[in-house]
Design an enzyme around this catalytic site. Structure first.
Site, PDB file in Angstrom:
ATOM      1  N   CYS A  28     -38.350  13.694  48.156  1.00  0.00           N
ATOM      2  CA  CYS A  28     -38.574  12.480  48.934  1.00  0.00           C
ATOM      3  C   CYS A  28     -38.912  11.367  47.959  1.00  0.00           C
ATOM      4  O   CYS A  28     -38.439  11.362  46.832  1.00  0.00           O
ATOM      5  CB  CYS A  28     -39.665  12.698  49.980  1.00  0.00           C
ATOM      6  N   HIS A 562     -57.039  23.942  22.542  1.00  0.00           N
ATOM      7  CA  HIS A 562     -55.884  23.058  22.355  1.00  0.00           C
ATOM      8  C   HIS A 562     -55.676  22.843  20.855  1.00  0.00           C
ATOM      9  O   HIS A 562     -56.470  22.186  20.200  1.00  0.00           O
ATOM     10  CB  HIS A 562     -56.134  21.719  23.062  1.00  0.00           C
TER      11      HIS A 562
END
Length: 640
Positions: A28, A562
């Site tokens: 959409c 990380h």
């Protein structure tokens, strides 16, 4: 230059369970809407925290990945990964036998959204054109006798709505797994121009029966109708499926569509169409009856609930009824309360922009505010107001009041047109050119923005990217102290997964980590390219590039490791993993290796944060005071 979404698309496909887990995909304005064979194969946690994805929503039998305004580009990139989009046609129609799972309501929402979503863009565009034509007629006196341009524009606006059943035939065929061209042939018969005159003549001659069944048409024929086309294709799909199973291959090419059309078209005119009209009239009359009881209450409830319905895709239960109402009556009252909730998001976002001290909030709220003006609220809802809670509640309450006002003034929509600032032409009566309702709606829009802004401006703006403890301190009243027996604090010690020099979090060259938005912790400038498990636990996340890994300890501490800054750009080059998501690991077990030289050659920082991402669940996080650590040395302690 267009941005490349290939990596994001590959990541999305991989973490919804792979392309073999995808039945179909549509999109959409802001979301990729997957229908999956097994939603349990999708990695919700990974997708929600992946850069480029706002959040994930599961509703209406769909797995919705919220992207934002650039969703068409991401959709195109996902299709290149081998995923079948709604627009693709399989050669082997028998292979398309997968349908949405879930309860009846979920399947209904999936069915309706699948039929109407693909042509919402041109539907809205045609609605805007119809409104503009009505304005030109009212203000400039244009009509079909004095302006050729009027005639052209009128055809541009009316044409789509006149032949709406044709568009429904295409999307219904895709949904019911029917040959699209056979479906077009069936519905083309419904909108055949000369049939209405023929029916009138047959009726006068007393020949308007077939096998004893009356042959009649609605007063305006089947132009602009919704239900007859949907039911006709559903019936046709059942007939076609049976014929494919019994027809010899040598004649299947022409015999299947021949018999399908020969049976379905008469059946539609004699039975399916009249039944569909009864259903359509019943739905329309049902909503009119509710409106008759209390239009203002109806407006408040629908207006207040609309944004919640949009979040879960449940608004598809209302949209087709509004289209049906317009097709039946020439206008709709039931959709008016849903027209303005996006502007209440505009109001609260404007107040947040003026009051918030958080740079990231301002960065997210600015484009979200612009999108809200054009009727797209997902960036505002998922990115700002819903996480803050209070602004979202304000927006819903004001939307309820505005919805009640729209019904109190009996604002009608004469077409299902554009969103946001483009909705107003759909409020102009195309027959009379009357613009009074449009002007009232504009005034109500300004009230919606102003009221939502004022309420939010008078209240504190919650902290969104501070720690969870800070957020609770700002949003919740301080309770009176209660004297209880002292309890021994629960502690969990976390060892160092890396060897290197300690770097405080505020000195990490990345604003998200340095600000503490990801959680508490510290960083290490590594001297060796090995990462080991700092605790016993389970691998919750492993980036495909290998540069980051998430671990949850046996006691629930969630740790993110990380490696380096912006190392995702290496696309896995220089990284080697030894585990996968879901693995149980022991402290000291090797998780991954990375090549320091590869990272340095790419001019990327080696500094590697180790973050407690759920630090808000703990009283404190203590950190080592050493300047350097080796693998296995003490690093952090969580206290609960």
């Amino acid at each position: 230059m267009a941005k490349d979404y290939t990596d994001l698309a590959r990541d999305i496909v991989a973490h919804v369970g792979g392309k073999d887990n995808v039945i179909n995909l549509r999109h959409c304005i802001t979301r990729l809407r997957f229908t999956l064979k097994d939603e349990n194969k999708a990695d919700d946690a990974y997708l929600k925290q992946r850069d480029g994805i706002v959040t994930v929503v599961k509703a209406g039998g769909q797995y919705q990945v919220v992207i934002g305004n650039h969703v068409p580009d991401v959709y195109a990139a996902v299709l290149k990964e081998g995923v079948k989009g709604v627009g693709s046609i399989d050669e082997d129609l028998d292979a398309r036998d997968k349908t949405a799972k879930g309860n009846l309501f979920d399947r209904f929402v999936d069915l309706v959204s699948g039929i109407f979503q693909p042509f919402l863009g041109p539907l809205a565009a045609a609605g805007i054109i119809k409104g503009l034509v009505a304005i030109l007629a009212a203000w400039l006196g244009w009509n079909a006798t004095n302006s050729s341009l009027y005639v052209i524009l009128n055809a541009a606006g009316d044409g789509f709505f006149q032949f709406l059943p044709i568009f429904i035939a295409i999307t219904s065929a895709r949904k019911f797994k029917m040959n699209e061209f056979t479906a077009l042939a069936i519905v083309s018969a419904l909108v055949y121009p000369d049939i209405a005159l023929s029916v009138v003549g047959l009726k006068k001659a007393g020949l308007d029966h077939v096998f004893g069944i009356p042959f009649s048409l609605p007063a305006t024929g089947y132009l602009s109708t919704v239900m007859p086309a949907i039911l006709a294709i559903w019936v046709g799909s059942k007939i076609e499926k049976w014929l494919r199973s019994v027809t010899p291959d040598v004649i299947k090419l022409f015999m299947v569509p021949f018999v399908t059309m020969l049976v379905t078209i008469p059946l539609t005119f004699l039975l399916v169409g009249p039944i569909a009209n009864i259903i359509a009239d019943g739905l329309s009359n049902g909503f009119q009856a509710i409106m008759g009881i209390s239009p203002i209450l109806f407006g408040f409830v629908l207006g207040a609930a609309w944004q919640v319905m949009v979040m879960f895709g449940l608004h598809w239960a209302i949209v087709p009824l509004a289209i049906l109402d317009v097709a039946t009556n020439g206008y709709s009252l039931i959709f008016a309360p849903a027209l303005l909730p996006n502007f209440t998001q505009t109001g609260v976002l404007l107040a947040i922009l003026l009051k918030s001290k958080e740079k990231k909030v301002k960065t997210m709220a600015t484009p979200a505010l612009i999108s809200s003006l054009f009727g797209v609220t997902e960036p505002a809802i998922y990115g700002v107001t819903l996480p803050m809670r209070t602004p979202f509640i304000i927006s819903c309450i004001v939307s309820g009041l505005i919805g009640a006002a729209m019904e109190a003034f009996r604002i009608k929509t004469y077409s299902i047109g554009g969103l946001g600032v483009f909705l107003y032409p759909s409020l102009v009566d195309p027959k009379t050119g009357r613009t009074a309702e449009m002007m009232i709606a504009i005034i109500i829009t300004l009230i919606a923005i102003g009221l939502a802004f004022l309420i939010q401006f008078l209240l504190p703006v919650p902290t969104l990217y501070g720690s969870q403890n800070e957020r609770q301190m700002k949003m919740e009243p301080i309770a009176k102290p209660v004297v209880t027996a002292l309890k021994e604090p629960q502690q969990e010690i976390i060892a160092s997964p890396l060897q290197g020099e300690i770097v405080t979090l505020e000195n990490v060259p990345d604003e998200v980590f340095a600000s503490g938005a990801m959680g508490k912790g510290l960083a290490i400038n590594p001297t060796q390219g090995v990462v080991v498990a700092p605790v016993n636990g389970v691998i919750t996340t492993l980036f495909p590039t290998g540069h980051a890994v998430g671990i949850r300890t046996e006691n629930g501490v969630e740790i993110l490791i990380h490696v380096g800054m912006d190392t995702v750009s290496l696309s896995g080059r220089g990284f080697k993993t030894f585990i996968k998501a879901g693995d149980n690991v022991e402290a000291g077990q090797k998780l991954l290796e990375f090549d320091l030289a590869t990272i340095q050659k790419a001019n990327l920082p080696l500094i590697s944060p180790i973050i407690i991402t759920n630090a808000g669940d703990y009283l404190d996080v203590l950190m080592t005071q050493e300047a350097s650590v080796k693998v296995g040395d003490y690093l952090l302690t969580t206290i609960k």
